[in-house]
Design an enzyme around this catalytic site. Structure first.
Site, PDB file in Angstrom:
ATOM      1  N   ASP A  77       0.851  -1.190   0.000  1.00 41.17           N
ATOM      2  CA  ASP A  77       0.000   0.000   0.000  1.00 41.17           C
ATOM      3  C   ASP A  77       0.889   1.243   0.000  1.00 41.17           C
ATOM      4  O   ASP A  77       1.980   1.228  -0.574  1.00 41.17           O
ATOM      5  CB  ASP A  77      -0.921  -0.034   1.228  1.00 41.17           C
ATOM      6  CG  ASP A  77      -2.266   0.633   0.983  1.00 41.17           C
ATOM      7  OD1 ASP A  77      -2.281   1.874   0.910  1.00 41.17           O
ATOM      8  OD2 ASP A  77      -3.280  -0.078   0.879  1.00 41.17           O
ATOM      9  N   HIS A 125      -3.213   5.895   3.556  1.00 45.00           N
ATOM     10  CA  HIS A 125      -4.115   4.777   3.278  1.00 45.00           C
ATOM     11  C   HIS A 125      -3.604   3.470   3.877  1.00 45.00           C
ATOM     12  O   HIS A 125      -4.374   2.693   4.461  1.00 45.00           O
ATOM     13  CB  HIS A 125      -4.303   4.637   1.762  1.00 45.00           C
ATOM     14  CG  HIS A 125      -5.353   3.658   1.363  1.00 45.00           C
ATOM     15  ND1 HIS A 125      -5.080   2.343   1.050  1.00 45.00           N
ATOM     16  CD2 HIS A 125      -6.693   3.804   1.207  1.00 45.00           C
ATOM     17  CE1 HIS A 125      -6.190   1.725   0.718  1.00 45.00           C
ATOM     18  NE2 HIS A 125      -7.191   2.577   0.802  1.00 45.00           N
ATOM     19  N   SER A 138     -11.411  -1.194  -0.347  1.00 47.67           N
ATOM     20  CA  SER A 138     -10.103  -1.308   0.314  1.00 47.67           C
ATOM     21  C   SER A 138     -10.314  -1.536   1.808  1.00 47.67           C
ATOM     22  O   SER A 138      -9.571  -2.273   2.461  1.00 47.67           O
ATOM     23  CB  SER A 138      -9.263  -0.051   0.090  1.00 47.67           C
ATOM     24  OG  SER A 138      -9.869   1.081   0.689  1.00 47.67           O
TER      25      SER A 138
END
Length: 587
Positions: free
Chosen positions: A157, A193, A397
């Site tokens: 990520d 994120h 996600s």
């Protein structure tokens, strides 16, 4: 309990072929993916960064030929016999004609699969979100013993920041965004994120006084940074990160890979480099969890549509996760699938995806005040905690992260029940999650179809029950559960029946024994949904119309996501919706 006799094999998988787009017109005869084919048609002469897959043993020859011609080899991917290179635009067709080349793919831009627009600029009732302190309870976990201890998760990520909830458990960190060579550095996350995802998977909840605890709070992490401070990266970096995780799985104890990111599907799965990397990871015994994508609705009229799965969510053996909106309640009866959650089938191959759905709407997890998400989208910040940063995000996600935490719990429980037995395989883990899932219904009581929800909503109560009963040392074709459990879970004071089926390729397999027999289908070297030797099949008769997940054309045929660029990786504004698309009849 004994397996039923088999009159057909899983080779008889139903394949739906869509006719709304050339992408579904039949077998693909060229080696270029859709993005490159369009570039060629437009006469592009600029350099193109591509991933070139070659026949075994031909990579050194191609590397030498590219260098001789003035093209630049960026990085090699020996695990899948491929390399990434910057090549002259006019050389694309030459590569297609080269007999050593199997396929040429654009080095696509990958993005995090979070939906900031769902909450940005909208008032959020954080009192209602208080429920998410009970995320584990909503999944069916009670008590403090199910924590994923000893299980390792590689988060591919934007990085992982060592916030208090994750401190001491980031075992290794590598940055793939600075150079073309993996660079071990101190953990960081400039976008945010990856930290959010890691917190959902396994945050301890310490810094929120356990209000925002992750699913498996004692897993350890390997951070593999492939997205920059804008949440974007290249497919080649993701490919390299997956390879790194596979190569170092034993060294760092990697059991699960979380991929809460993706790009449009530009080629069949067999030619998609990310899919091939995912399949290789699964063959090495690593469970790979991917997001389905957030391309389930038309942004103009918000009409739900199909075929919006993103890569690598089209990998057959991955656990591809769509989103469910829980309405901030513990019971499942009011759960709904948000229209933005991508539905199957997968582009080109028409694989039945997603596999399951999991909570993915406005979940709260960790951040740092200086990360891009927190500064660019201040409305996502949870108020009243200036000294501790939390944000609320939606998207598949988020769902994938929740599912990765669940996978860690299942692996942990199987290990505890099998101290001296072999590890459970990724295929078996996927089967457990699908079999024990709780089907999700619409407000009118009608079940969502299999291309919308897979087999249903993630149910850790059921998955843990099965995991604790499995004996991994049992021989093939024998029952490997100590006792067949009652296929019911009680959540929020209500009882729910498990799905009691899996989706294998295009078939819904409903044999009662499908999960309780140690079959060849669970072996590490079997591609999910692939054909098996008939002597080793344990399911009942397949191929009858009642078992096909697609349903009638009226369910989804008029709403296929398609268009010039398939899907946009930005905000969905360029999605085109086909009309009149119908599946060909099965012969």
């Amino acid at each position: 309990m004994t397996p039923r006799s088999c009159v057909s094999t899983l080779a008889a998988v139903a394949m739906v072929t869509l006719m709304a787009s050339p992408a579904f017109a039949g077998p693909r005869k060229d080696k270029l993916d859709l993005a490159l084919r369009q570039a060629v048609k437009q006469g592009a002469t600029d350099n193109q960064r591509v991933i070139i897959s070659v026949n075994p043993g031909m990579r050194p020859l191609l590397r030498a030929a590219l260098k001789k011609h003035g093209d630049t080899v960026v990085v090699e991917h020996p695990s899948i016999e491929a390399l990434t290179a910057d090549v002259h635009g006019q050389d694309i067709l030459a590569l297609e004609k080269d007999p050593a080349v199997k396929a040429v793919s654009i080095d696509a831009t990958v993005v995090a699969s979070g939906r900031k627009k769902v909450t940005a600029g909208r008032a959020i009732n954080y009192r209602a979100l208080k429920y998410y302190s009970g995320l584990r309870a909503q999944l069916g976990l009670t008590g403090n013993t199910l924590i994923g201890s000893g299980v390792g998760v590689a988060v591919i990520d934007s990085g992982i920041a060592p916030v208090q909830d994750l401190q001491g458990r980031i075992r290794h960190f590598v940055d793939f965004t600075r150079t073309n060579t993996p660079l071990p550095v101190e953990p960081y996350d400039d976008y945010g994120h990856g930290t959010f995802v890691a917190g959902l998977i396994g945050g301890t909840g310490v810094q929120s006084r356990y209000q925002y605890m992750g699913v498996a709070p004692l897993v350890h992490f390997v951070g593999l940074k492939v997205l920059d401070h804008h949440g974007q990266g290249r497919a080649s970096n993701v490919l390299a990160a997956i390879d790194y995780a596979v190569a170092n799985a034993d060294l760092f104890g990697i059991d699960v890979i979380n991929l809460s990111l993706g790009h449009p599907i530009y080629a069949p799965a067999e030619d998609d480099p990310l899919v091939q990397a995912v399949e290789r990871a699964v063959r090495h015994g690593i469970v790979v969890v991917t997001s389905a994508g957030n391309f389930g609705e038309n942004p103009q009229n918000h009409q739900a549509g199909y075929a919006g799965i993103t890569s690598p969510g089209n990998a057959p053996s991955a656990i591809t996760v769509g989103a469910v909106r829980t309405m901030s309640t513990l019971p499942r009866s009011d759960d709904r699938i948000p229209d933005w959650s991508s539905r199957g089938p997968s582009w080109y191959d028409a694989y039945a995806k997603p596999d399951i759905v999991a909570p993915g709407d406005r979940l709260i997890s960790d951040c740092l005040a200086g990360q891009t998400i927190a500064t660019s989208f201040p409305s996502l910040r949870v108020p009243g905690r200036n000294d501790r940063c939390y944000i609320a995000l939606s998207g598949t996600s988020v769902s994938a992260a929740v599912a990765s935490g669940a996978v860690a719990i299942v692996i942990d429980q199987v290990r505890q029940a099998n101290a001296h037995g072999p590890e459970i395989t990724p295929n078996a883990v996927k089967a457990i999650l699908q079999y024990t899932a709780i089907p999700v219904s619409r407000a009118n009581g009608r079940l969502y179809d299999g291309l919308t929800q897979g087999t249903g909503g993630l149910n850790l109560d059921g998955a843990v029950t099965v995991a604790q009963l499995i004996d991994t040392s049992m021989p093939l074709n024998s029952t490997w559960v100590a006792a067949v459990p009652e296929p019911v879970s009680e959540l929020g004071g209500e009882q729910y029946a498990w799905a009691q089926n899996i989706v294998w390729g295009g078939n819904r397999v409903t044999d009662d024994n499908v999960l309780y027999v140690n079959t060849l289908a669970w072996a590490a070297n079997i591609v999910w949904g692939g054909a098996l030797d008939g002597d080793n099949i344990v399911w009942g008769t397949l191929g009858d119309g009642d078992n096909i997940v697609w349903g009638t054309a009226g369910d989804w045929g008029d709403n296929i996501v398609w268009g010039t660029g398939l899907l946009t990786t930005a905000d969905g504004d360029n999605i085109v919706w086909g009309t009149g698309a119908t599946p060909r009849k099965r012969k």
